[in-house]
Design a protein around this motif. Structure first.
Motif, PDB file in Angstrom:
ATOM      1  N   MET A   1       1.224  -1.449   0.256  1.00 50.47           N
ATOM      2  CA  MET A   1      -0.098   0.513  -0.071  1.00 50.47           C
ATOM      3  C   MET A   1       0.582   1.704   0.219  1.00 50.47           C
ATOM      4  O   MET A   1       2.016   1.309   0.525  1.00 50.47           O
ATOM      5  CB  MET A   1      -0.754   0.215   1.099  1.00 50.47           C
ATOM      6  N   ALA A   2       0.724   1.815  -0.930  1.00 51.19           N
ATOM      7  CA  ALA A   2       1.339   3.457  -1.139  1.00 51.19           C
ATOM      8  C   ALA A   2       1.293   4.245   0.121  1.00 51.19           C
ATOM      9  O   ALA A   2       0.212   4.253   1.109  1.00 51.19           O
ATOM     10  CB  ALA A   2       0.813   4.430  -2.227  1.00 51.19           C
ATOM     11  N   GLN A   3       2.261   4.978   0.943  1.00 51.04           N
ATOM     12  CA  GLN A   3       2.420   6.233   2.029  1.00 51.04           C
ATOM     13  C   GLN A   3       0.865   7.314   1.825  1.00 51.04           C
ATOM     14  O   GLN A   3       0.892   7.801   0.233  1.00 51.04           O
ATOM     15  CB  GLN A   3       3.258   6.299   1.495  1.00 51.04           C
ATOM     16  N   LEU A   4       0.425   7.203   2.864  1.00 44.89           N
ATOM     17  CA  LEU A   4      -0.494   7.977   3.266  1.00 44.89           C
ATOM     18  C   LEU A   4       0.611   9.778   3.305  1.00 44.89           C
ATOM     19  O   LEU A   4       1.186   9.496   3.615  1.00 44.89           O
ATOM     20  CB  LEU A   4      -1.696   8.169   3.876  1.00 44.89           C
ATOM     21  N   GLU A   5       0.189  10.005   2.029  1.00 43.78           N
ATOM     22  CA  GLU A   5       0.631  11.640   2.177  1.00 43.78           C
ATOM     23  C   GLU A   5      -0.166  13.160   2.541  1.00 43.78           C
ATOM     24  O   GLU A   5      -1.276  13.049   2.365  1.00 43.78           O
ATOM     25  CB  GLU A   5       0.923  12.650   0.714  1.00 43.78           C
ATOM     26  N   VAL A   6      -0.082  13.674   3.467  1.00 43.63           N
ATOM     27  CA  VAL A   6      -0.863  14.858   3.875  1.00 43.63           C
ATOM     28  C   VAL A   6      -0.333  15.666   3.737  1.00 43.63           C
ATOM     29  O   VAL A   6       0.982  16.449   3.620  1.00 43.63           O
ATOM     30  CB  VAL A   6      -1.131  14.679   5.920  1.00 43.63           C
ATOM     31  N   LEU A   7      -1.072  16.723   2.592  1.00 41.73           N
ATOM     32  CA  LEU A   7      -0.520  18.582   2.452  1.00 41.73           C
ATOM     33  C   LEU A   7      -1.337  19.724   3.393  1.00 41.73           C
ATOM     34  O   LEU A   7      -2.162  19.578   4.152  1.00 41.73           O
ATOM     35  CB  LEU A   7      -1.319  18.669   1.424  1.00 41.73           C
ATOM     36  N   TYR A   8      -0.491  20.112   4.245  1.00 37.50           N
ATOM     37  CA  TYR A   8      -0.673  21.253   5.591  1.00 37.50           C
ATOM     38  C   TYR A   8      -0.269  21.905   5.628  1.00 37.50           C
ATOM     39  O   TYR A   8       0.783  22.620   4.645  1.00 37.50           O
ATOM     40  CB  TYR A   8      -0.908  20.412   6.696  1.00 37.50           C
ATOM     41  N   ASN A   9      -1.133  23.071   6.004  1.00 34.52           N
ATOM     42  CA  ASN A   9      -0.422  24.568   6.576  1.00 34.52           C
ATOM     43  C   ASN A   9       0.724  24.752   7.483  1.00 34.52           C
ATOM     44  O   ASN A   9      -0.587  24.932   8.650  1.00 34.52           O
ATOM     45  CB  ASN A   9      -2.049  25.453   6.339  1.00 34.52           C
ATOM     46  N   ALA A  10       1.869  24.404   7.504  1.00 37.68           N
ATOM     47  CA  ALA A  10       2.525  25.091   8.340  1.00 37.68           C
ATOM     48  C   ALA A  10       2.405  26.301   9.025  1.00 37.68           C
ATOM     49  O   ALA A  10       3.201  26.426   9.553  1.00 37.68           O
ATOM     50  CB  ALA A  10       3.955  24.378   7.238  1.00 37.68           C
ATOM     51  N   GLU A  11       1.913  27.037   8.059  1.00 42.33           N
ATOM     52  CA  GLU A  11       1.822  28.658   8.219  1.00 42.33           C
ATOM     53  C   GLU A  11       0.737  28.493   9.479  1.00 42.33           C
ATOM     54  O   GLU A  11       0.954  29.244  10.428  1.00 42.33           O
ATOM     55  CB  GLU A  11       1.617  29.577   7.841  1.00 42.33           C
ATOM     56  N   CYS A  12      -0.285  28.218   9.235  1.00 41.46           N
ATOM     57  CA  CYS A  12      -1.098  27.998  10.554  1.00 41.46           C
ATOM     58  C   CYS A  12      -0.922  27.841  11.834  1.00 41.46           C
ATOM     59  O   CYS A  12      -0.401  26.070  11.966  1.00 41.46           O
ATOM     60  CB  CYS A  12      -2.619  26.872  10.016  1.00 41.46           C
ATOM     61  N   PRO A  13      -0.719  27.803  12.961  1.00 40.54           N
ATOM     62  CA  PRO A  13       0.304  27.416  14.355  1.00 40.54           C
ATOM     63  C   PRO A  13      -1.314  25.896  14.680  1.00 40.54           C
ATOM     64  O   PRO A  13      -0.614  24.887  15.487  1.00 40.54           O
ATOM     65  CB  PRO A  13       0.185  28.384  14.844  1.00 40.54           C
ATOM     66  N   CYS A  15      -2.660  24.081  12.803  1.00 39.92           N
ATOM     67  CA  CYS A  15      -2.818  22.946  11.966  1.00 39.92           C
ATOM     68  C   CYS A  15      -1.288  22.194  12.331  1.00 39.92           C
ATOM     69  O   CYS A  15      -0.563  21.172  11.623  1.00 39.92           O
ATOM     70  CB  CYS A  15      -2.463  23.319  10.173  1.00 39.92           C
ATOM     71  N   ARG A  16      -0.251  23.119  12.308  1.00 47.62           N
ATOM     72  CA  ARG A  16       0.982  22.978  12.667  1.00 47.62           C
ATOM     73  C   ARG A  16       1.389  21.865  13.400  1.00 47.62           C
ATOM     74  O   ARG A  16       1.522  20.254  13.270  1.00 47.62           O
ATOM     75  CB  ARG A  16       1.465  23.842  12.174  1.00 47.62           C
ATOM     76  N   ARG A  17       0.873  22.103  14.427  1.00 48.81           N
ATOM     77  CA  ARG A  17       0.964  21.436  15.758  1.00 48.81           C
ATOM     78  C   ARG A  17       0.428  19.874  15.703  1.00 48.81           C
ATOM     79  O   ARG A  17       0.752  19.212  15.999  1.00 48.81           O
ATOM     80  CB  ARG A  17      -0.059  22.394  17.576  1.00 48.81           C
ATOM     81  N   GLU A  18      -1.371  20.396  15.513  1.00 51.75           N
ATOM     82  CA  GLU A  18      -2.153  19.039  15.082  1.00 51.75           C
ATOM     83  C   GLU A  18      -0.733  17.981  13.721  1.00 51.75           C
ATOM     84  O   GLU A  18      -0.685  16.640  14.048  1.00 51.75           O
ATOM     85  CB  GLU A  18      -3.216  19.320  14.171  1.00 51.75           C
ATOM     86  N   ILE A  19      -0.369  18.361  12.952  1.00 56.42           N
ATOM     87  CA  ILE A  19       0.155  17.573  11.882  1.00 56.42           C
ATOM     88  C   ILE A  19       1.474  17.427  12.377  1.00 56.42           C
ATOM     89  O   ILE A  19       2.429  15.881  12.977  1.00 56.42           O
ATOM     90  CB  ILE A  19      -0.021  18.446  10.555  1.00 56.42           C
ATOM     91  N   GLU A  20       2.498  17.600  13.470  1.00 60.05           N
ATOM     92  CA  GLU A  20       3.605  17.610  14.332  1.00 60.05           C
ATOM     93  C   GLU A  20       3.001  15.964  15.150  1.00 60.05           C
ATOM     94  O   GLU A  20       3.586  15.107  15.319  1.00 60.05           O
ATOM     95  CB  GLU A  20       3.394  18.699  14.590  1.00 60.05           C
TER      96      GLU A  20
END
Length: 123
Positions: A1-13, A15-20
């Motif tokens: 299965m291919a890896q899941l890629e997440v496109l996220y807004n690193a400028e949004c504090p 969004c950034r915290r959640e994705i980190e």
């Protein structure tokens, strides 16, 4: 299965915290891609389109909004329990409306204000 890629807004504090957090607990299951003009174009989006909602991609399939969150949560320890709950049709419909009509527009508006302040517009 291919890896899941997440496109996220690193400028949004938020969004950034959640994705980190997701990155820390996912091991190698997620490839997190910050939104840039090039990364958005690679996904067939403008930067604004990409920043308006969370996007994930596995192979050629792109999921947006609540469906993107469900796809991420399915792969994460502890969060996998949320995926079937939020994916249950009545909950998914309500969650999607709240996310797409309230939360995502508020976060995007805050993002645009941050970008304007950085550019010195509206000062």
């Amino acid at each position: 299965m291919a890896q899941l890629e997440v496109l996220y807004n690193a400028e949004c504090p938020i969004c950034r915290r959640e994705i980190e957090h997701y990155k820390r607990i996912s091991g190698d299951d997620l490839a997190c891609v910050e939104i840039t003009a090039q990364s958005a174009a690679d996904w067939g989006l403008s930067e604004d389109q990409a920043a308006k909602q969370l996007h994930v991609r596995r192979g050629e399939q792109i999921l947006v909004g609540v469906e993107a969150f469900v796809a991420i949560w399915r792969q994460l320890p502890y969060f996998w329990v949320l995926a079937p709950i939020v994916n249950f049709k009545p909950i998914k419909v309500i969650s999607s409306v709240i996310y797409s009509r309230c939360l995502a527009p508020l976060l995007f508006a805050a993002h645009k204000r941050r970008m304007q302040r950085r550019a010195g517009v509206g000062s």
